[in-house]
Structure formats: C-alpha cells, structure tokens
Design an enzyme around this catalytic site. Structure first.
Site: not given
Length: 132
Positions: A44, A46
């Site tokens: 993602k 992240k």
C-alpha cells in the site's frame, strides 16, 4: 455471541483509535481487529513506525480488543467474515460505501472518526518539529 471486526494499521496509537475500538466493541460481544502486516503496508506504499508484532502486542493489551489477526490483502475481508463468523464489520466513515459489498455477509457500520486527531497529523507534526 455477536462478533465485530475492524481493520487498520493502528500505528502510533492515539485516543482516536481507542474511541473507534470502544465504539466498535459496543456493537457486539467480541471484537476482532485485523491489522495490516508490514508486507501489506509495503504493497500500500505505507510504512508503519511500529512493527506488526509490536502493534499487535499493543492492541492485545487494550480491554476492548478480544482478538488480533493479520491483514495480508485487501481481498481477505469476505473470507475473514466467514471464517470468524462475524456479525458486524466496522470502519471509519472516511471509508463510507467502500465496503458495502460485505452487506451480503454481515452488517456494515461506518463510525465517525474522532475529530482533531489522526496518525497522519501526528506524523506531520513530528516532521515539523524535527525540521525546525
């Protein structure tokens, strides 16, 4: 027993997280929290400050949380709901409508986020202080 599940990274735990966990638990008898693994966060784009194992340990210590499971993919939600016999799926209202496909399997509830606090805000504030 009425089971509730919610998902998230739960990094840099703050009172907004506690509020959403408390409100999620109030919707049932048993709260499962699926937290993003470090590998899934990478997919993602992240990066959590705390590792998966440390975030898991922190969440397991919270009285509202009954079980913590890993979130490895976006697609696992249906199988988690079925496998864990979940009655209610809970997410913050910034995700409203995005998980309505789960209504075929359980009740879907979008809870209002706590105003004035977010992990993103904390990270941005830390960067500001660091760059001063």
């Amino acid at each position: 027993m009425k089971k509730v599940i919610t998902y998230g990274t739960f990094d840099l735990l703050h009172w907004g997280h506690i509020n959403i966990l408390k409100r999620a638990k109030e919707l049932g008898d048993y709260l499962i929290v699926a937290i993003s693994t470090d590998e899934f966060n990478s997919i993602k784009n992240k990066k959590a400050y705390h590792s998966f194992e440390n975030r898991k340990m922190i969440l397991e210590a919270i009285r509202y949380v009954d079980e913590v499971i890993p979130e490895n993919t976006w697609e696992q939600k249906i199988s988690d709901v079925i496998k864990h016999d979940v009655d209610v799926f809970v997410m913050g209202d910034d995700w409203e409508g995005k998980f309505d496909f789960l209504k075929d399997y359980c009740e879907v509830v979008y809870l209002p986020r706590t105003v004035g606090i977010s992990t993103t805000q904390i990270k941005e504030d830390i960067l500001k202080v660091k760059n001063v």
